[in-house]
Design a protein around this motif. Structure first.
Motif, PDB file in Angstrom:
ATOM      1  N   GLU A 154      -9.027 -11.809  76.887  1.00 55.70           N
ATOM      2  CA  GLU A 154      -9.727 -13.098  76.948  1.00 55.70           C
ATOM      3  C   GLU A 154     -10.394 -13.238  78.319  1.00 55.70           C
ATOM      4  OE1 GLU A 154      -8.758 -17.901  76.964  1.00 55.70           O
ATOM      5  OE2 GLU A 154      -7.170 -16.451  76.481  1.00 55.70           O
ATOM      6  N   ALA A 155     -11.731 -13.227  78.324  1.00 55.85           N
ATOM      7  CA  ALA A 155     -12.460 -13.406  79.579  1.00 55.85           C
ATOM      8  C   ALA A 155     -12.282 -14.843  80.060  1.00 55.85           C
ATOM      9  CB  ALA A 155     -13.933 -13.090  79.370  1.00 55.85           C
ATOM     10  N   PHE A 156     -11.993 -15.025  81.342  1.00 54.53           N
ATOM     11  CA  PHE A 156     -11.794 -16.387  81.844  1.00 54.53           C
ATOM     12  C   PHE A 156     -12.509 -16.651  83.165  1.00 54.53           C
ATOM     13  CE2 PHE A 156      -8.574 -14.028  84.082  1.00 54.53           C
ATOM     14  CZ  PHE A 156      -8.409 -14.663  85.302  1.00 54.53           C
ATOM     15  N   SER A 157     -12.946 -15.616  83.856  1.00 52.02           N
ATOM     16  CA  SER A 157     -13.635 -15.827  85.123  1.00 52.02           C
ATOM     17  C   SER A 157     -14.382 -14.548  85.482  1.00 52.02           C
ATOM     18  CB  SER A 157     -12.631 -16.189  86.228  1.00 52.02           C
ATOM     19  OG  SER A 157     -13.297 -16.563  87.428  1.00 52.02           O
ATOM     20  N   SER A 158     -15.054 -14.576  86.612  1.00 56.12           N
ATOM     21  CA  SER A 158     -15.761 -13.383  87.079  1.00 56.12           C
ATOM     22  C   SER A 158     -15.712 -13.352  88.599  1.00 56.12           C
ATOM     23  CB  SER A 158     -17.210 -13.365  86.595  1.00 56.12           C
ATOM     24  OG  SER A 158     -17.937 -14.445  87.155  1.00 56.12           O
ATOM     25  N   GLU A 159     -15.953 -12.184  89.146  1.00 53.12           N
ATOM     26  CA  GLU A 159     -16.016 -12.019  90.589  1.00 53.12           C
ATOM     27  C   GLU A 159     -17.250 -11.203  90.937  1.00 53.12           C
ATOM     28  OE1 GLU A 159     -12.404  -9.963  91.581  1.00 53.12           O
ATOM     29  OE2 GLU A 159     -13.106  -8.043  90.787  1.00 53.12           O
ATOM     30  N   THR A 160     -17.872 -11.523  92.063  1.00 61.26           N
ATOM     31  CA  THR A 160     -19.004 -10.754  92.560  1.00 61.26           C
ATOM     32  C   THR A 160     -18.544  -9.986  93.793  1.00 61.26           C
ATOM     33  OG1 THR A 160     -20.562 -12.440  91.781  1.00 61.26           O
ATOM     34  CG2 THR A 160     -21.382 -10.852  93.397  1.00 61.26           C
ATOM     35  N   ILE A 161     -18.807  -8.694  93.803  1.00 63.23           N
ATOM     36  CA  ILE A 161     -18.431  -7.855  94.936  1.00 63.23           C
ATOM     37  C   ILE A 161     -19.546  -7.961  95.971  1.00 63.23           C
ATOM     38  CG2 ILE A 161     -17.690  -5.574  95.662  1.00 63.23           C
ATOM     39  CD1 ILE A 161     -15.950  -6.932  93.492  1.00 63.23           C
ATOM     40  N   PHE A 206     -17.367   1.953  97.280  1.00 64.30           N
ATOM     41  CA  PHE A 206     -18.065   3.042  96.596  1.00 64.30           C
ATOM     42  C   PHE A 206     -19.037   2.502  95.543  1.00 64.30           C
ATOM     43  CE2 PHE A 206     -14.727   6.613  97.330  1.00 64.30           C
ATOM     44  CZ  PHE A 206     -15.111   6.676  98.647  1.00 64.30           C
ATOM     45  N   ARG A 207     -18.577   1.567  94.727  1.00 72.20           N
ATOM     46  CA  ARG A 207     -19.426   1.045  93.645  1.00 72.20           C
ATOM     47  C   ARG A 207     -20.592   0.244  94.198  1.00 72.20           C
ATOM     48  NH1 ARG A 207     -16.019  -2.442  89.886  1.00 72.20           N
ATOM     49  NH2 ARG A 207     -17.949  -2.461  88.675  1.00 72.20           N
ATOM     50  N   PHE A 208     -20.326  -0.580  95.207  1.00 70.76           N
ATOM     51  CA  PHE A 208     -21.389  -1.388  95.820  1.00 70.76           C
ATOM     52  C   PHE A 208     -22.439  -0.482  96.441  1.00 70.76           C
ATOM     53  CE2 PHE A 208     -23.337  -3.777  99.270  1.00 70.76           C
ATOM     54  CZ  PHE A 208     -23.567  -5.027  98.717  1.00 70.76           C
ATOM     55  N   VAL A 243     -16.605  -4.797 102.114  1.00 73.85           N
ATOM     56  CA  VAL A 243     -17.097  -5.092 100.769  1.00 73.85           C
ATOM     57  C   VAL A 243     -15.896  -5.515  99.932  1.00 73.85           C
ATOM     58  CG1 VAL A 243     -18.124  -4.135  98.686  1.00 73.85           C
ATOM     59  CG2 VAL A 243     -19.066  -3.521 100.913  1.00 73.85           C
ATOM     60  N   ILE A 244     -15.897  -6.785  99.502  1.00 70.12           N
ATOM     61  CA  ILE A 244     -14.743  -7.347  98.803  1.00 70.12           C
ATOM     62  C   ILE A 244     -15.209  -8.344  97.742  1.00 70.12           C
ATOM     63  CG2 ILE A 244     -13.207  -7.056 100.787  1.00 70.12           C
ATOM     64  CD1 ILE A 244     -13.548  -9.983 101.439  1.00 70.12           C
ATOM     65  N   PRO A 245     -14.336  -8.736  96.807  1.00 68.77           N
ATOM     66  CA  PRO A 245     -14.681  -9.786  95.839  1.00 68.77           C
ATOM     67  C   PRO A 245     -14.856 -11.137  96.529  1.00 68.77           C
ATOM     68  CG  PRO A 245     -12.828  -8.468  95.057  1.00 68.77           C
ATOM     69  CD  PRO A 245     -13.041  -8.104  96.499  1.00 68.77           C
ATOM     70  N   ASP A 246     -15.872 -11.874  96.112  1.00 69.31           N
ATOM     71  CA  ASP A 246     -16.175 -13.136  96.794  1.00 69.31           C
ATOM     72  C   ASP A 246     -15.071 -14.176  96.667  1.00 69.31           C
ATOM     73  OD1 ASP A 246     -16.603 -13.488  94.071  1.00 69.31           O
ATOM     74  OD2 ASP A 246     -18.507 -14.559  94.304  1.00 69.31           O
ATOM     75  N   PHE A 247     -14.372 -14.212  95.523  1.00 70.53           N
ATOM     76  CA  PHE A 247     -13.384 -15.283  95.343  1.00 70.53           C
ATOM     77  C   PHE A 247     -12.162 -15.110  96.242  1.00 70.53           C
ATOM     78  CE2 PHE A 247     -11.029 -12.418  92.597  1.00 70.53           C
ATOM     79  CZ  PHE A 247      -9.736 -12.906  92.605  1.00 70.53           C
ATOM     80  N   LEU A 248     -11.978 -13.902  96.787  1.00 66.70           N
ATOM     81  CA  LEU A 248     -10.840 -13.677  97.668  1.00 66.70           C
ATOM     82  C   LEU A 248     -11.086 -14.146  99.093  1.00 66.70           C
ATOM     83  CD1 LEU A 248      -9.568 -10.174  96.477  1.00 66.70           C
ATOM     84  CD2 LEU A 248      -8.645 -12.429  95.929  1.00 66.70           C
ATOM     85  N   CYS A 249     -12.308 -14.567  99.384  1.00 65.16           N
ATOM     86  CA  CYS A 249     -12.580 -15.099 100.730  1.00 65.16           C
ATOM     87  C   CYS A 249     -13.399 -16.393 100.647  1.00 65.16           C
ATOM     88  CB  CYS A 249     -13.304 -14.059 101.591  1.00 65.16           C
ATOM     89  SG  CYS A 249     -14.875 -13.474 100.915  1.00 65.16           S
ATOM     90  N   GLN A 250     -13.297 -17.096  99.513  1.00 68.85           N
ATOM     91  CA  GLN A 250     -14.105 -18.288  99.310  1.00 68.85           C
ATOM     92  C   GLN A 250     -13.821 -19.366 100.344  1.00 68.85           C
ATOM     93  OE1 GLN A 250     -16.509 -18.180  96.858  1.00 68.85           O
ATOM     94  NE2 GLN A 250     -17.251 -19.944  97.994  1.00 68.85           N
ATOM     95  N   LYS A 251     -12.554 -19.568 100.666  1.00 68.38           N
ATOM     96  CA  LYS A 251     -12.193 -20.606 101.637  1.00 68.38           C
ATOM     97  C   LYS A 251     -12.790 -20.297 103.004  1.00 68.38           C
ATOM     98  CE  LYS A 251      -8.038 -20.724 103.373  1.00 68.38           C
ATOM     99  NZ  LYS A 251      -6.557 -20.880 103.523  1.00 68.38           N
ATOM    100  N   GLU A 252     -12.725 -19.022 103.422  1.00 73.55           N
ATOM    101  CA  GLU A 252     -13.252 -18.625 104.725  1.00 73.55           C
ATOM    102  C   GLU A 252     -14.770 -18.713 104.759  1.00 73.55           C
ATOM    103  OE1 GLU A 252      -9.194 -17.217 104.316  1.00 73.55           O
ATOM    104  OE2 GLU A 252     -10.947 -17.037 103.019  1.00 73.55           O
ATOM    105  N   LYS A 267     -26.662  -7.206  91.759  1.00 74.81           N
ATOM    106  CA  LYS A 267     -25.321  -7.755  91.914  1.00 74.81           C
ATOM    107  C   LYS A 267     -24.288  -6.909  91.172  1.00 74.81           C
ATOM    108  CE  LYS A 267     -26.300 -12.658  92.759  1.00 74.81           C
ATOM    109  NZ  LYS A 267     -26.006 -14.034  92.327  1.00 74.81           N
ATOM    110  N   LEU A 268     -23.144  -6.740  91.802  1.00 74.35           N
ATOM    111  CA  LEU A 268     -22.012  -6.043  91.203  1.00 74.35           C
ATOM    112  C   LEU A 268     -20.984  -7.097  90.804  1.00 74.35           C
ATOM    113  CD1 LEU A 268     -20.361  -3.551  90.485  1.00 74.35           C
ATOM    114  CD2 LEU A 268     -19.696  -3.362  92.899  1.00 74.35           C
ATOM    115  N   LYS A 269     -20.877  -7.335  89.489  1.00 75.09           N
ATOM    116  CA  LYS A 269     -19.985  -8.382  88.996  1.00 75.09           C
ATOM    117  C   LYS A 269     -18.918  -7.786  88.091  1.00 75.09           C
ATOM    118  CE  LYS A 269     -21.345 -12.523  88.524  1.00 75.09           C
ATOM    119  NZ  LYS A 269     -21.860 -13.848  88.117  1.00 75.09           N
ATOM    120  N   ASN A 270     -17.725  -8.312  88.202  1.00 77.01           N
ATOM    121  CA  ASN A 270     -16.619  -7.948  87.322  1.00 77.01           C
ATOM    122  C   ASN A 270     -16.210  -9.166  86.509  1.00 77.01           C
ATOM    123  OD1 ASN A 270     -16.326  -5.295  88.292  1.00 77.01           O
ATOM    124  ND2 ASN A 270     -14.983  -5.972  89.957  1.00 77.01           N
TER     125      ASN A 270
END
Length: 298
Positions: A154-161, A206-208, A243-252, A267-270
């Motif tokens: 079940e897809a519920f969200s996405s992240e952009t690298i 590597f992927r980015f 190079v990291i997922p955006d949601f892991l540093c959203q607060k910063e 854009k590289l999206k998961n």
């Protein structure tokens, strides 16, 4: 006298092949894993593993010891699991797999409020998918899908690298290059900077890099740290790139201590998925956990 936890740790190292993976599997620190191993080696009087790079290769003595204890440990673990179930029928135990950083941002803050027992496990996504299919895990949070017909996604969200940098980094030259679509020059500029990475995981970089520059990076990060949150803390109000997922540093990003330099010309999206077995008796508990994830990430 030998400590049973030494044998548990030995088995985890033997199965996972690294101290870091064993620590994640046991939910203890890597120094704790090293201490258990050294204590067991001192007790038996033999070296049990040879270190090759980051891999732990069992010695012949290590293989003999594993074969001697594996079945006994399995019986003890099954007894422990069944005893827990029989004495706590009113509170089911849900095993959830995800990456360490996702747990910290999402579920960690709600653990104490859950009306059931929870076991959180970290690991590589293919391994977690396999354990989900086997019934070892009840739910995983994953950007990957497996091939088993027993699992529903079940897809519920996405992240952009994204390419991020510390707030003190002067990226004006780089921004001018990408604005002019001079990507070869932009790539050269990035190679001259200081980079952060995590132990044994270069997938995002590597992927980015391949998507935006058409090749793989021919350099290693200058600073290797335990996890992505460590990267974000090191970058905050400093120089350096990652190079990291955006949601892991959203607060910063929002408070200005870290900035997004570039999302890439492509854009590289998961897509992030909830994955669980189709035939589960824990639908009520899993729905509650899923709602908590949606609350945080949507």
């Amino acid at each position: 006298m030998v400590n049973l936890e030494w044998y548990r740790t030995f088995k985890a190292i033997y199965k996972t092949g690294t101290l870091t993976s064993a620590a994640d599997a046991l939910f203890i620190s890597q120094p704790g894993v090293s201490l258990h191993l050294s204590s067991l080696e001192s007790y038996v009087g033999y070296k049990l593993f040879d270190r090759t790079g980051r891999k732990m290769i069992p010695t012949e003595r290590g293989k003999i010891l594993y074969n001697a204890i594996a079945e006994g440990l399995k019986i003890l673990e099954e007894t422990e699991k069944n005893f827990q179930r029989s004495t706590e029928k009113h509170a089911p135990t849900i095993s959830i797999g995800m990456c360490f950083e996702t747990f910290q941002i999402t579920l960690e803050q709600y653990i104490s409020s859950l009306p059931f027992n929870v076991i959180i496990r970290f690991g590589e996504y293919p391994e977690m998918l396999e354990n989900l299919d086997k019934g070892i895990l009840d739910l995983i949070i994953s950007p990957q899908k497996g091939s088993s017909s027993n699992i529903t996604y079940e897809a519920f969200s996405s992240e952009t690298i994204v390419l991020v940098g510390g707030s003190q980094l002067d990226d004006s030259e780089f921004q001018q290059l990408v604005k002019q679509k001079k990507y070869a020059e932009a790539e050269s500029y990035l190679k001259t900077q200081k980079w952060y990475g995590t132990t044994g995981d270069m997938e995002h970089l590597f992927r980015f890099w391949q998507l935006n520059f058409g090749n793989f990076p021919d350099f290693r990060p200058n600073y290797i740290v335990p996890n992505i949150h460590s990267i974000v803390r090191c970058l905050s109000n400093a120089n350096g790139l990652a190079v990291i997922p955006d949601f892991l540093c959203q607060k910063e990003i929002e408070n200005g201590t870290v900035k997004v330099l570039w999302e890439g010309h492509t854009k590289l999206k998961n897509t992030l998925y909830f994955a669980n077995r189709k035939n589960t008796t824990y639908n009520k508990e899993l729905d509650l956990i899923k709602d908590l994830f949606r609350k945080v990430m949507m």
